[in-house]
Write a protein that holds these residues in place. Sequence first.
Motif, PDB file in Angstrom:
ATOM      1  N   ARG A  64       0.869  -1.173   0.000  1.00 15.48           N
ATOM      2  CA  ARG A  64       0.000   0.000   0.000  1.00 15.48           C
ATOM      3  C   ARG A  64       0.920   1.241   0.000  1.00 15.48           C
ATOM      4  O   ARG A  64       0.662   2.224  -0.658  1.00 15.48           O
ATOM      5  CB  ARG A  64      -0.901  -0.015   1.248  1.00 15.48           C
ATOM      6  N   ARG A  65       1.989   1.100   0.768  1.00 17.15           N
ATOM      7  CA  ARG A  65       3.054   2.119   0.733  1.00 17.15           C
ATOM      8  C   ARG A  65       4.371   1.380   0.882  1.00 17.15           C
ATOM      9  O   ARG A  65       4.421   0.260   1.394  1.00 17.15           O
ATOM     10  CB  ARG A  65       2.890   3.133   1.864  1.00 17.15           C
ATOM     11  N   ARG A  66       5.458   2.015   0.411  1.00 19.03           N
ATOM     12  CA  ARG A  66       6.766   1.391   0.496  1.00 19.03           C
ATOM     13  C   ARG A  66       7.583   2.015   1.636  1.00 19.03           C
ATOM     14  O   ARG A  66       7.385   3.177   1.984  1.00 19.03           O
ATOM     15  CB  ARG A  66       7.533   1.573  -0.820  1.00 19.03           C
ATOM     16  N   ALA A  67       8.515   1.223   2.174  1.00 15.83           N
ATOM     17  CA  ALA A  67       9.353   1.734   3.264  1.00 15.83           C
ATOM     18  C   ALA A  67      10.163   2.940   2.830  1.00 15.83           C
ATOM     19  O   ALA A  67      10.469   3.823   3.636  1.00 15.83           O
ATOM     20  CB  ALA A  67      10.292   0.634   3.752  1.00 15.83           C
ATOM     21  N   THR A 100      12.137 -15.554  15.184  1.00 16.12           N
ATOM     22  CA  THR A 100      12.459 -15.211  13.798  1.00 16.12           C
ATOM     23  C   THR A 100      13.766 -14.434  13.703  1.00 16.12           C
ATOM     24  O   THR A 100      14.006 -13.508  14.479  1.00 16.12           O
ATOM     25  CB  THR A 100      11.314 -14.418  13.126  1.00 16.12           C
ATOM     26  N   ASP A 101      14.594 -14.859  12.775  1.00 17.17           N
ATOM     27  CA  ASP A 101      15.779 -14.080  12.425  1.00 17.17           C
ATOM     28  C   ASP A 101      15.358 -13.041  11.406  1.00 17.17           C
ATOM     29  O   ASP A 101      14.607 -13.340  10.463  1.00 17.17           O
ATOM     30  CB  ASP A 101      16.880 -14.986  11.865  1.00 17.17           C
ATOM     31  N   THR A 102      15.849 -11.829  11.590  1.00 17.55           N
ATOM     32  CA  THR A 102      15.412 -10.700  10.789  1.00 17.55           C
ATOM     33  C   THR A 102      16.585 -10.192   9.952  1.00 17.55           C
ATOM     34  O   THR A 102      17.673  -9.959  10.488  1.00 17.55           O
ATOM     35  CB  THR A 102      14.934  -9.577  11.736  1.00 17.55           C
ATOM     36  N   TYR A 103      16.356 -10.053   8.663  1.00 19.01           N
ATOM     37  CA  TYR A 103      17.373  -9.539   7.744  1.00 19.01           C
ATOM     38  C   TYR A 103      16.809  -8.289   7.083  1.00 19.01           C
ATOM     39  O   TYR A 103      15.606  -8.214   6.809  1.00 19.01           O
ATOM     40  CB  TYR A 103      17.713 -10.582   6.673  1.00 19.01           C
ATOM     41  N   VAL A 104      17.673  -7.312   6.814  1.00 19.43           N
ATOM     42  CA  VAL A 104      17.190  -6.065   6.225  1.00 19.43           C
ATOM     43  C   VAL A 104      18.030  -5.680   5.011  1.00 19.43           C
ATOM     44  O   VAL A 104      19.196  -6.071   4.886  1.00 19.43           O
ATOM     45  CB  VAL A 104      17.213  -4.904   7.251  1.00 19.43           C
ATOM     46  N   SER A 105      17.414  -4.881   4.160  1.00 19.03           N
ATOM     47  CA  SER A 105      18.095  -4.408   2.960  1.00 19.03           C
ATOM     48  C   SER A 105      19.251  -3.489   3.341  1.00 19.03           C
ATOM     49  O   SER A 105      19.086  -2.572   4.153  1.00 19.03           O
ATOM     50  CB  SER A 105      17.103  -3.649   2.078  1.00 19.03           C
ATOM     51  N   PRO A 106      20.418  -3.699   2.711  1.00 21.12           N
ATOM     52  CA  PRO A 106      21.543  -2.800   2.998  1.00 21.12           C
ATOM     53  C   PRO A 106      21.360  -1.435   2.334  1.00 21.12           C
ATOM     54  O   PRO A 106      22.091  -0.492   2.634  1.00 21.12           O
ATOM     55  CB  PRO A 106      22.741  -3.541   2.389  1.00 21.12           C
ATOM     56  N   ASP A 107      20.373  -1.325   1.442  1.00 16.14           N
ATOM     57  CA  ASP A 107      20.202  -0.080   0.684  1.00 16.14           C
ATOM     58  C   ASP A 107      19.305   0.934   1.384  1.00 16.14           C
ATOM     59  O   ASP A 107      19.193   2.075   0.950  1.00 16.14           O
ATOM     60  CB  ASP A 107      19.582  -0.387  -0.693  1.00 16.14           C
ATOM     61  N   LEU A 108      18.641   0.487   2.450  1.00 18.08           N
ATOM     62  CA  LEU A 108      17.660   1.357   3.088  1.00 18.08           C
ATOM     63  C   LEU A 108      18.325   2.145   4.223  1.00 18.08           C
ATOM     64  O   LEU A 108      19.052   1.566   5.029  1.00 18.08           O
ATOM     65  CB  LEU A 108      16.546   0.478   3.656  1.00 18.08           C
ATOM     66  N   PRO A 109      18.083   3.465   4.333  1.00 16.86           N
ATOM     67  CA  PRO A 109      18.635   4.212   5.475  1.00 16.86           C
ATOM     68  C   PRO A 109      18.133   3.629   6.794  1.00 16.86           C
ATOM     69  O   PRO A 109      17.016   3.116   6.863  1.00 16.86           O
ATOM     70  CB  PRO A 109      18.089   5.632   5.269  1.00 16.86           C
ATOM     71  N   GLU A 110      18.969   3.733   7.822  1.00 12.80           N
ATOM     72  CA  GLU A 110      18.670   3.103   9.116  1.00 12.80           C
ATOM     73  C   GLU A 110      17.290   3.509   9.661  1.00 12.80           C
ATOM     74  O   GLU A 110      16.547   2.682  10.188  1.00 12.80           O
ATOM     75  CB  GLU A 110      19.771   3.469  10.119  1.00 12.80           C
ATOM     76  N   ALA A 111      16.952   4.785   9.515  1.00  9.10           N
ATOM     77  CA  ALA A 111      15.674   5.261  10.074  1.00  9.10           C
ATOM     78  C   ALA A 111      14.500   4.570   9.377  1.00  9.10           C
ATOM     79  O   ALA A 111      13.496   4.229  10.017  1.00  9.10           O
ATOM     80  CB  ALA A 111      15.563   6.777   9.903  1.00  9.10           C
ATOM     81  N   GLU A 112      14.626   4.349   8.073  1.00  8.95           N
ATOM     82  CA  GLU A 112      13.537   3.683   7.349  1.00  8.95           C
ATOM     83  C   GLU A 112      13.479   2.202   7.708  1.00  8.95           C
ATOM     84  O   GLU A 112      12.398   1.618   7.800  1.00  8.95           O
ATOM     85  CB  GLU A 112      13.725   3.888   5.838  1.00  8.95           C
ATOM     86  N   VAL A 113      14.651   1.585   7.911  1.00 12.46           N
ATOM     87  CA  VAL A 113      14.679   0.190   8.384  1.00 12.46           C
ATOM     88  C   VAL A 113      13.929   0.086   9.707  1.00 12.46           C
ATOM     89  O   VAL A 113      13.050  -0.758   9.888  1.00 12.46           O
ATOM     90  CB  VAL A 113      16.137  -0.304   8.582  1.00 12.46           C
ATOM     91  N   GLU A 114      14.274   0.971  10.629  1.00  7.38           N
ATOM     92  CA  GLU A 114      13.693   0.895  11.978  1.00  7.38           C
ATOM     93  C   GLU A 114      12.185   1.137  11.931  1.00  7.38           C
ATOM     94  O   GLU A 114      11.417   0.480  12.629  1.00  7.38           O
ATOM     95  CB  GLU A 114      14.368   1.896  12.920  1.00  7.38           C
ATOM     96  N   SER A 115      11.767   2.055  11.095  1.00 10.18           N
ATOM     97  CA  SER A 115      10.341   2.363  11.017  1.00 10.18           C
ATOM     98  C   SER A 115       9.556   1.185  10.412  1.00 10.18           C
ATOM     99  O   SER A 115       8.481   0.822  10.886  1.00 10.18           O
ATOM    100  CB  SER A 115      10.179   3.648  10.197  1.00 10.18           C
ATOM    101  N   TRP A 116      10.128   0.556   9.388  1.00  9.85           N
ATOM    102  CA  TRP A 116       9.471  -0.596   8.751  1.00  9.85           C
ATOM    103  C   TRP A 116       9.420  -1.778   9.716  1.00  9.85           C
ATOM    104  O   TRP A 116       8.402  -2.458   9.848  1.00  9.85           O
ATOM    105  CB  TRP A 116      10.229  -0.961   7.466  1.00  9.85           C
ATOM    106  N   LEU A 117      10.531  -1.992  10.436  1.00  8.85           N
ATOM    107  CA  LEU A 117      10.556  -3.091  11.412  1.00  8.85           C
ATOM    108  C   LEU A 117       9.612  -2.816  12.577  1.00  8.85           C
ATOM    109  O   LEU A 117       9.008  -3.745  13.121  1.00  8.85           O
ATOM    110  CB  LEU A 117      11.985  -3.305  11.930  1.00  8.85           C
ATOM    111  N   ALA A 118       9.485  -1.558  12.946  1.00  8.28           N
ATOM    112  CA  ALA A 118       8.572  -1.222  14.056  1.00  8.28           C
ATOM    113  C   ALA A 118       7.140  -1.578  13.673  1.00  8.28           C
ATOM    114  O   ALA A 118       6.367  -2.084  14.503  1.00  8.28           O
ATOM    115  CB  ALA A 118       8.680   0.266  14.393  1.00  8.28           C
TER     116      ALA A 118
END
Length: 372
Positions: A251-254, A301-319
């Motif tokens: 619906r929206r992207r990180a 669950t082990d969680t993996y994240v994109s290396p291309d995403l800024p940290e703040a966007e990673v944290e917001s998406w994971l939240a």
Amino acid sequence: LDSDREAALTIAVTPSELDTRLAGGWTIPASWYSDPALYQDELDRIFARRWHLAGRLSALSKPGDHLVCQAGHIPVVVVRDGDSGLRGFVNVCRHRGHPVALEPGNAKRLQCRYHGWTYGLDGRLTGAPRCRLEPGFDKSELSLLPVAVDVWRDLVFVNPDPGAEPLLTSAPELDDVLAARGFDERPGFRFHGRWTYTIEANWKAWTENAIECYHCPLVHKNSFNDQYATDHEVYDVVNSGPLMGQFTKYRRRADGAPVAADGPQFRFCLLYPSAMLIEDDFVFFVGSTVPTGPDSCEFVTDTYVSPDLPEAEVESWLAAWNQTLEEDLEVVAAQRNGLRSGAVPYGRLLPTSESAIAHFHRLVVADLEREA
Ligand code: FES
């Protein structure tokens, strides 16, 4: 007494009655979510005989690399043995039950930290302090118990049954369904952390919640439902063998970029009974449900994240993801009292919106009915 009240007063249900219920859009009995005897049957007939996720193959690249996991209720250690590739063992010392490996790592041998019994990477007991004082002590009879190990792409699976048929024989859908929808375990994503949730609900209630999105607009209004399209028309559900998949668009992207018109952008797979794989362009979850009692379980669950995403966007998406899981925890825990009561002995499903639950119940019943 009408027939529903009669059923409420008994735990047992005949296979033909159950079959009629399931065919009519009803659930398995409410008592199955807390009955200790049925739970023991599930451990013996489902969890001890099915494939479970162990972890990433990339974590086992060198001789001596090992990882620890749960194959349902059974602790397992998987090692890379220099001579013969991957081996899996029940992670229980043959002395008195302590794990032989507590965490992932690399070692030339597995030494139980309790009294120092030592096992080779082939599982054979090579040393036990003071064992020479014991007449008749035969190390060759005390190897670690083997489990089956198999690999699909970068994922390692284990089955407590050492004679289990290969993973892809029991689950060809991993290729057929997931590959066709672009599932690729997100190569290059970096490990972010392990999340563990304690769940006050039977493992089936937790699983059912994970494989339907009928609840998403209400329960996940500000989390999952805000991230992904959950409308029935676009939400693709695939139930095939042990695989129950869900696929949809953002619906929206990180990263705030426009949402592409085509392709499944969110991909979820339950590999019955315990493995859950979830990926999009920003996160990848490698998760397992661990039964811990008749009406409790854990989700790890082990969680993996994109290396291309800024940290703040990673944290917001994971939240948002953590919020989704916490909301799921809350609703399944709130179901527990009602299911325990037996006051409503069978639930009525909406087969169009909850087809995966009916499919899941069929798998549970078939496993429980097979020879022990
Ligand atoms: Fe492992 Fe005693 S329990 S050495």
